[in-house]
Design an enzyme around this catalytic site. Sequence first.
Site, PDB file in Angstrom:
ATOM      1  CE  LYS A  76       8.170   8.464  24.726  1.00  7.18           C
ATOM      2  NZ  LYS A  76       7.576   8.975  25.983  1.00  7.18           N
ATOM      3  CB  SER A 151       3.909   7.327  26.478  1.00  5.31           C
ATOM      4  OG  SER A 151       4.908   8.276  26.841  1.00  5.31           O
ATOM      5  CB  SER A 175       5.605   8.574  29.920  1.00  2.00           C
ATOM      6  OG  SER A 175       4.252   8.505  29.603  1.00  2.00           O
TER       7      SER A 175
HETATM    8  N1  GLN Z   1      -0.209   8.243  31.087  1.00  2.00           N
HETATM    9  C1  GLN Z   1      -0.193   9.675  31.129  1.00  2.00           C
HETATM   10  C2  GLN Z   1      -0.949  10.225  29.951  1.00  2.00           C
HETATM   11  O1  GLN Z   1      -1.395   9.452  29.154  1.00  2.00           O
HETATM   12  C3  GLN Z   1       1.216  10.185  31.141  1.00  2.00           C
HETATM   13  C4  GLN Z   1       1.871  10.095  29.830  1.00  2.00           C
HETATM   14  C5  GLN Z   1       3.265  10.675  29.840  1.00  2.00           C
HETATM   15  O2  GLN Z   1       3.883  10.812  30.881  1.00  2.00           O
HETATM   16  N2  GLN Z   1       3.729  11.033  28.658  1.00  2.00           N
HETATM   17  O3  GLN Z   1      -1.108  11.409  29.820  1.00  2.00           O
END
Ligand code: GLN
Length: 484
Positions: A76, A151, A175
């Site tokens: 990532k 994400s 995410s």
């Molecule tokens: N969707 C959540 C956020 O936008 C979690 C994102 C994540 O786990 N990095 O904060």
Amino acid sequence: MHQLTIAEIIRGLRDKQFSSVEITSHLLERIQELDSQFNSFITVTGDQAIKQAAAADARLAQGDAPALCGVPIAHKDIFCTNGVRTSCGSKMLDNFVPPYDATVVDNFQQAGAVSLGKTNMDEFAMGSSNESSFYGAVKNPWDVERIPGGSSGGSAAAVAAQLVPGTTATDTGGSIRQPAAMTGTTGLKPTYGRVSRWGMIAFASSLDQGGPITRTAEDAALMLSVMASPDKKDSTCLDRPAEDYTAKLNDTIDGLKIGVPSEYLSDGLDSEVRAQVQEALNEYEKLGAKLVEISLPHSKLAVPSYYVIAPAEASANLSRFDGVRYGYRCENPADLRDLYMRSRGEGFGEEVKRRILVGSYALSAGYYDAYYNKAQQVRRLIKQDFVDAFDKVDVIMGPTAPNPAFKLGEKNADPVAMYLEDIYTIATNLAGLPGMSIPCGFARGLPVGLQIIGNYLDEARMLNVAHQFQQATDWHQKTAPTAE
Ligand code: GLN
């Protein structure tokens, strides 16, 4: 060759069925041919990958090769990679080339893995649809008009499209697990502190945790065994030796006690997702497990408290991007204040700015006690719910996400609708617990994820429980139509 799992690649390389250069070149060609449909990679490091693969082949020939020697993976784009641009999905870091590797990246290098490149992601890991990336949205290989989740959407889509057998990812509120659910892949978020955060660009430091996305639980175990290590460079990283997470995969789960929280099967859950999760629970009963109804009474407070704590930490972490030290700098600043304001104003996208505003507000004098402190108190109660539940059960199960993958653009105008995507995953981050998502069926032709939550540092059991399900079912072997 792209259909092979990591476990099969390890065997194939050792049995000389193919070389690392062969499989690496094959996957690089696939990325070249297919990824314009998915946009799952931000950077492909083809030349470097071939060099690493050649070096791996040499080590394999010598016979003393480390665990993942010659196995292609991708990182990532939140993990710093020495000499390779690390953007975090943001214009702010579009020009950032780190002079060092994250500990996770280094661990994979030591284990002989070959990195094909850096995967797309929501900007600074904020999002649930991978639409907030500066490099454009990622498309779901099951239906390219739909989101892959976020994400870590690039990491999940790349695995689902069989461009790479395994990727690294991060999970602050869901995410890893939510995109795994959306793409029919297997994703694991470890216990907070099990995997080093050093060199992993910070979003919310008390919640962020790196983990793998793969096609099988066995592959997740192989990757986690490399990722999880003590690290003096990260003071929050637990001082525990590396572990072989494959050791217990084949243990029986006869007598396993599975807690099913009533709050996770309530209103707001898509009925077809509910039916698939129920079937998966029935399958576990057939495998000898016992279902126990439990309650996590503070569940409904998880999303609201997360959306105070995570933005608060993000606003502090992102203050380092000031146009001075590294990253984007605006043109012709009039003075220092103008430099700060325009560099940040032009370098960050909408969602990131929203979080910085919310977080700065929650931390400001006068509001700190009302919002930030209150959210931390609620967090403690959420954690206690899990501690109480694990007195009675071995693992907890429920849906990973409330719905299958939605259409690109569908939730963009409504941040709260987007935030609710993580309604079942966020609590584990607040509590610091490990969680997984594994494929357990389809709703309207789209993958559904079963979430497995383990007790602290009980990743081996979680993986065992996931592996046993994958031995009895073939949901994880279904291939996205565009990946064939
Ligand atoms: N969707 C959540 C956020 O936008 C979690 C994102 C994540 O786990 N990095 O904060």
